[in-house]
Each structure stands twice: as structure tokens, then as C-alpha cells.
Design an enzyme around this catalytic site. Structure first.
Site, PDB file in Angstrom:
ATOM      1  CE  LYS A 447       1.889   0.118  -4.605  1.00 48.97           C
ATOM      2  NZ  LYS A 447       3.200   0.308  -3.775  1.00 48.97           N
ATOM      3  N   GLY A 487       2.785  -9.990   4.207  1.00 48.07           N
ATOM      4  CA  GLY A 487       1.627  -9.888   4.804  1.00 48.07           C
ATOM      5  C   GLY A 487       0.692  -8.874   5.780  1.00 48.07           C
ATOM      6  CD  GLU A 580      -0.410  -4.551 -10.762  1.00 53.94           C
ATOM      7  OE1 GLU A 580      -0.980  -4.926  -9.217  1.00 53.94           O
ATOM      8  OE2 GLU A 580      -1.622  -4.550 -11.888  1.00 53.94           O
TER       9      GLU A 580
END
Length: 677
Positions: A447, A487, A580
Site C-alpha cells: 500500500k 489470518g 481503498e
């Protein structure tokens, strides 16, 4: 007559059971006395065999007596010196058989040498005995000693088979490789675990119709349905830690289509440092379905790099930080310092590591170092606290995993993103330079590439700070970029699981949104490899494979939970969240990439040349803006520092006019920025 037959059969069963029970409880002291008796009679038996039973006792009694004492002394000395009477023979294997063979071969060589030398000593001469006696004696010793030991192993197997007269769960093991065989072995050794292995499935045609540990390989995965039906299988266990996720998905689909319960062993990344055990079996997870080919990590180089060093891990209680702790602990550093802000998570990983260290101390092959575990609750935003940590600990290697990572939350709380991700990293680097720390590795993110959100932009600034420190010091300070981690706490998979457990719906922001994914152990292995390969002032980027559509991820999770998509559990689309992107990017325009020794790692070779000359000035201004909770100034400063940063102001629609007004006034008021630019 029937009564007498029944009585005799019952009596025989009792006697046999008593004998087997006694045999199973033989200890090494019992074996020693048995061996002593055998060693006394094997020379005589060897002589009888050599002479075909014709033994003139008076002619050989003196010589055979000397040979018996000589051979007895050699064998007992060898067996005792090499720890033969410290072995546990109940689980004897090929290793123990090789051990017996080598000891007896050594005994035969020494006996033959002494047999030859004795002919030159008048009182010890054994000239009447045949020269082949030491060899025949050794052969008999091997048969009798080995037979006695392995009869215990045989009885162990027989007794376990008898305990499965009332079968538990009948298990079909998919995968007849080393993992599957180890799993079956433990099931056979410990029937009380409740598993009864019935057959193997394997895609290798060369294994078809072969018996492994008494269990047949009955075909490939396309035979699963028939095998389950005809052999009355209760459970299918996938024992293929290194197979690709596509194969796991096919097997799961076959089993789910016929309502067969399916479990699996973890992937190779998860069991890298652990033996395959029955308690490793777990339900199939989404990580298994997305599994790629195993990352070939050079564990030896990583272990050599970390052994004996003091390692500081920030964010030690987090998903990446805690896995770093586990894998680093296996490399036997001198000390691990767990630094984190959350006391409960740090406490949990400390307890886990202490168990690992205890196991190391009990290991007979333990090397020089067993790590000392230290924990410190601290916030990297407080430089004085860090100064105390570094002065006390004096680390050799820093793994910086502490960060705020949630994109929407950081978009709404940008001062926190700056103080933690940027200022915290800056503080750590200042301490590392002050205390001359040789190695620094920062965990970054994809990102940070062409960021559209504050979190990604803050990590990009943190990368710049690392590169600047590397340039100043000439030390191997590096940043490692990778994508989403399956996870990890707060990530998409745990969120979807909670929504499924609540009965749905599963919320996906957009039908086309894609992300790159890695498992936590896989990501950490590559971080450790990067720590070894990274040179001064580099950004290393992981090869993330192919991106995964989030909606596909949601559908797989619903199926794994035993539900039907949009029938039992609905998927709804909620729209993109603040900051996003539909697609994450891996490359920044102007950066140059080249391969490393590891095919999963790339180096941004010109990364240190992309550091702005005004970096320190803007970071100081960012810090002041964050302390004032001035979000608009933070956005403006990040835009100046990162040209490719394209923020979406739509997240603050309610105060968009104020946002523009404040950003304009900040441009006019901060003359120091004009001078720097």
C-alpha cells in the site's frame, strides 16, 4: 471336548498376554543381563556351527573359555561405551538397526585382531580354534541381540493392532509421502488418539498397490469417493504440506460433494520447524486453498546470521511480530527483546517462546545458545523510553513490525498513522544510529506503492527514513514490502469468519476488488531471508504471485464453513471504503527492480536515490501537524513529500470546503516549506 478346548485356548491367551506384557516392560538393565548370558554362549554356539555339531569338548574347552572371556569383554566394553544401554527399544527403527550393525561390526574387527595377536602370547594362544570363529560369533550376536530388541518393537505393533478390535475413526490419508507416513506411524503407535488409518491415496502411479506400514495405497485422488464408500471411511486427512492450493481445493470439492469430513496438515511454512504430529491436524482453511508452491528459504544462512545475536522485535505481539519471534527463536539468538504496546499480546508470545526455549534445553543436541526472552511494554513514539531500551539491551538486529495498518481507520485517524508509523520509525532509527545497531529491517506494505490512503503514504515515508538512515550510516538498513497477510488480526479472513458465524451477510466492498495475499509464516520467512540478502539502503519487494478476488475468497470461506453461497449465507456489496483501491500495485514509476539470489525477492536498486532532500523538514512539520490533530495539513504535507500520493478527499465530504480552505491557509502560513521547496 469343547469345554476343554475353550479352557486350553483361554489359558493360552492368558499366558501369551502375560508374556507380551512382560516383554513390553523390559528395561535396559534386563537387556544387559540377557546380553551377558547371550555373550557367554555365542562363542560356543559359533564353534558348534563351524564344526557341524562335532565338538570334542576336552580338546577345545580351554581355548573356547579364553575366547568367551575375550569376546565378552570386547562386546560389553563397546556396547557400554557407546550408550547401547541407554536406548528405548519399544520404538526401535532402522536407525537402531544400523546402530546395532555398526557396533557388532566393530566388535568383530577387534575380536579378529585380538584373536590373531593372542597366537603370539603363550598363555592366551587359541590355535586350535578356527579363524572364522570371530565372524560367526558376530553373526550370531547380531541375530540374537537384534532379535531380542526388535521382538519388543514387534510386540508393540501387535498389541496396538489388538487394541483396534473396536475401530475408532476410520481414516483415509491423502498423500503417501513422508508427512503422510509419519502421520500414520503416530496413529499406529498411539491408537488411543482415536484414529484408525485404513488406506492411502496418492497421485504417484508408482505407489499404487504398494503397502506402506501395512496400509495400502489404493489409487489417486479421483478414487476418493469409491474408497470412502467401500472402506467405510469416516474422515479424510490431507497430508501434503507442500502441494499447491489448487490440488487441496480439488480434494476438498470432491469430499464436500459427498459430505465427507475433511481435515489437513498445515502447509510447509507452518510446520517448517516442527515434526508432523496427529495434533497438527486441523480443519481446512482458506490459507490451504490459496497455498502456492513452497518458498525455498535458505534456513541455514538465516540461522547463521541470527545465532548468538541480540534481536529486538517491535510490534512483537502482532500477527507478523509474533511469527517473527517464533521463527527467530528457532535460530538460537542470544537474546530476544519483545517490544510492544499491548501488554496481553506481548505476554502471550512471551509465554509461548518460553515453552520453545524449555524444549530446546531438553534437546540433547542443543547448540551453544538457548535464547533469553525479555519483554518490554513501550510505545515507539516516546524517544526517552526507547533510549532506555537501547541502552539496556544493545541490540544487534532490529525487526521493526510495529505499525498501524488498518486503512479506513487510519484514514479517519491520520494523526495516529503519522505519530506511530512515521515518528515511531524515525525514533527507532535515531536510536539505532546512536547505539550503532548493525542491522535494521522494517516491515512495509504494498500500500506504500502509489498510495491513495494515509496508511500507505505513512509507510512510504517510513521507507524513506530507513533509506536515509542507511545512506548516513552505510549499514544494511532495509525495508521489505509485501501484501495482505492471511489470518492476521483485523484482516479480511477473520472478519468474514465472524460474519459467517453470525449467519451473514458477508460484506464485500466491491465485486471486482482484488488483493495480493501471503500466509504469515511464508511472509516472515521471506522477511528473514531479506534480512540476510539486503544491503545498505534497499527496499526489497516480495513476489506476491497472482492477486485474489475478495468475492472469491468470501465464497470459498462460506463453502468451507459448510454453507451454500447466497442460499445459506448471502454476499452483499457495500462500496469502497475511505482510501481503498480496487487493485493494489507493486511497482512505482521510476523505481528500478532487479532479482536477488532468492526468486521470491526483488530489490529496488535505485530506491535510495528517491529520498527527497527536504525529508527531515517535512517529517518535522508532519509531527507538529499530527500533535495539533490537523488532518488537512497532514494530507497536504504527504502530497508534497510523495508525488504519486493521490488522496481521496471524499471521505470528509461533510467538511470538504473547510478541508480546502485549511490546506490553502497552511500553504500560505508555513514559509519554511516554501524555502525548502
Amino acid at each position: 471336548m469343547n469345554f476343554l478346548t475353550f479352557t486350553f485356548h483361554s489359558l493360552w491367551q492368558k499366558v501369551a498376554s502375560m508374556f507380551l506384557n512382560k516383554l513390553l516392560h523390559l528395561r535396559n538393565r534386563h537387556f544387559f543381563f540377557c546380553d551377558l548370558i547371550l555373550f557367554l554362549i555365542t562363542p560356543l554356539l559359533a564353534l558348534i556351527l563351524r564344526l557341524d555339531g562335532a565338538l570334542p569338548l576336552k580338546e577345545y574347552i580351554s581355548d573356547i573359555g579364553i575366547a568367551t572371556i575375550l569376546f565378552l569383554t570386547v562386546k560389553l566394553t563397546l556396547f557400554w561405551s557407546f550408550g547401547f544401554y541407554t536406548r528405548y527399544w519399544r520404538y526401535a527403527s532402522i536407525e537402531e538397526l544400523t546402530y546395532i550393525t555398526m557396533l557388532i561390526l566393530a566388535a568383530v574387527i577387534i575380536q579378529d585382531l585380538l584373536f590373531y595377536i593372542s597366537n603370539y602370547i603363550p598363555h592366551l594362544a587359541m590355535g586350535k580354534l578356527p579363524q572364522s570363529l570371530p565372524f560367526i560369533d558376530g553373526l550370531l550376536t547380531f541375530i540374537l541381540i537384534g532379535g531380542l530388541r526388535f521382538s519388543v518393537r514387534s510386540v508393540e505393533r501387535t498389541s496396538h493392532k489388538q487394541t483396534i478390535l473396536n475401530p475408532h475413526e476410520r481414516v483415509l490419508v491423502v498423500g503417501a509421502g513422508s508427512a503422510g507416513v509419519s502421520l500414520v506411524q503416530e496413529m499406529q503407535i498411539n491408537p488411543q488418539l482415536g484414529f484408525y488409518p485404513v488406506a492411502f491415496i496418492d497421485d504417484d502411479p508408482q505407489k499404487f498397490n504398494v503397502n506402506i506400514r501395512g496400509i495400502p495405497v489404493v489409487g489417486d485422488r479421483y478414487y476418493i469417493t469409491d474408497v470412502v464408500k467401500y472402506l467405510q471411511i469416516h474422515k479424510v486427512i490431507i497430508a501434503m504440506p507442500s502441494v499447491a492450493g489448487q490440488v487441496i481445493r480439488e480434494i476438498v470439492d470432491i469430499c464436500q460433494a459427498h459430505g465427507i469430513q475433511t481435515s489437513t496438515l498445515p502447509g510447509i511454512h507452518e510446520i517448517l520447524n516442527s515434526p508432523v504430529r496427529v495434533d497438527s491436524i486441523r480443519d481446512v482453511r482458506i490459507e490451504d486453498l490459496l497455498r502456492r508452491e513452497p518458498v525455498q528459504t535458505d534456513i541455514q544462512i538465516v540461522a547463521q546470521f541470527l545465532e548468538g545475536k541480540k534481536v529486538l522485535i517491535t510490534g512483537a505481539g502482532g500477527s507478523i511480530g509474533s511469527e517473527l519471534c517464533r521463527q527467530i527463536c528457532q535460530c538460537r539468538p542470544a537474546e530476544i527483546m519483545l517490544l510492544g504496546h499491548g501488554e496481553n499480546s506481548v505476554f502471550n508470545i512471551q509465554q509461548e517462546l518460553e515453552k520453545i526455549v524449555e524444549a530446546m534445553k531438553e534437546d540433547g543436541n542443543a547448540q551453544q545458545y538457548t535464547p533469553w526472552i525479555s519483554s518490554l511494554i513501550a510505545d515507539i513514539r516516546f524517544k526517552e523510553r526507547l533510549d532506555h531500551v537501547f541502552e539496556r539491551f544493545q541490540p544487534h538486529v532490529i525487526f521493526h513490525a510495529a505499525a498501524h495498518k488498518h486503512v479506513p481507520l487510519m484514514e479517519l485517524n491520520s494523526p495516529e498513522a503519522i505519530t506511530n508509523n512515521v515518528i515511531g520509525t524515525k525514533n527507532l532509527l535515531e536510536m539505532a544510529l546512536r547505539y550503532d545497531v548493525p542491522h535494521f529491517v522494517m516491515i512495509s506494505t504494498d500500500k506504500a506503492v502509489n498510495p491513495t490512503n494515509v496508511m500507505g503514504a505513512s509507510k512510504r515515508v517510513a521507507e524513506m527514513l530507513v533509506l536515509q538512515a542507511a545512506r548516513q550510516s552505510g549499514k544494511p538498513y532495509v525495508a521489505v514490502r509485501f501484501g495482505n497477510v492471511l489470518g492476521s488480526r483485523g484482516s479480511v479472513v477473520p472478519t468474514f469468519k465472524k460474519q459467517i458465524a453470525a449467519g451473514g451477510p458477508v460484506k464485500v466492498t466491491h465485486p471486482d476488488i482484488c488483493r495480493y495475499f501471503m500466509t504469515i509464516p511464508e511472509a516472515v520467512q521471506l522477511v528473514l531471508q531479506a534480512a540476510v540478502l539486503g544491503r545498505s539502503g534497499e527496499v526489497l519487494m516480495m513476489n506476491m504471485g497472482k492477486p485474489v478476488k475478495i468475492v472469491d475468497l468470501a465464497q470459498e470461506l462460506i463453502r468451507l464453513s459448510g454453507y451454500e453461497v447466497n442460499k445459506d449465507i448471502e454476499i452483499v456489496f457495500t462500496g469502497l471504503r475511505p482510501g481503498e483501491k480496487l487493485f493494489e500495485e507493486l511497482f512505482i514509476e521510476g523505481e528500478e527492480y532487479e532479482p536477488t539470489q532468492h526468486k521470491k525477492l526483488l530489490i529496488v536498486k535505485n530506491s535510495s536515490r528517491t529520498i527527497p532532500v527536504n525529508l527531515n523538514f517535512i517529517v518535522d512539520d508532519l509531527q507538529r501537524a499530527a500533535y495539533r490533530n490537523d488532518r488537512n495539513s497532514i494530507i497536504f504535507l504527504l502530497e508534497q513529500l510523495i508525488p504519486e500520493y493521490k488522496p481521496k478527499y471524499s471521505i470528509a465530504e461533510t467538511n470538504s470546503l473547510d478541508s480546502k480552505k485549511n490546506a490553502s491557509s497552511y500553504r500560505a502560513e508555513n514559509f519554511s516549506l516554501k524555502e525548502v521547496y
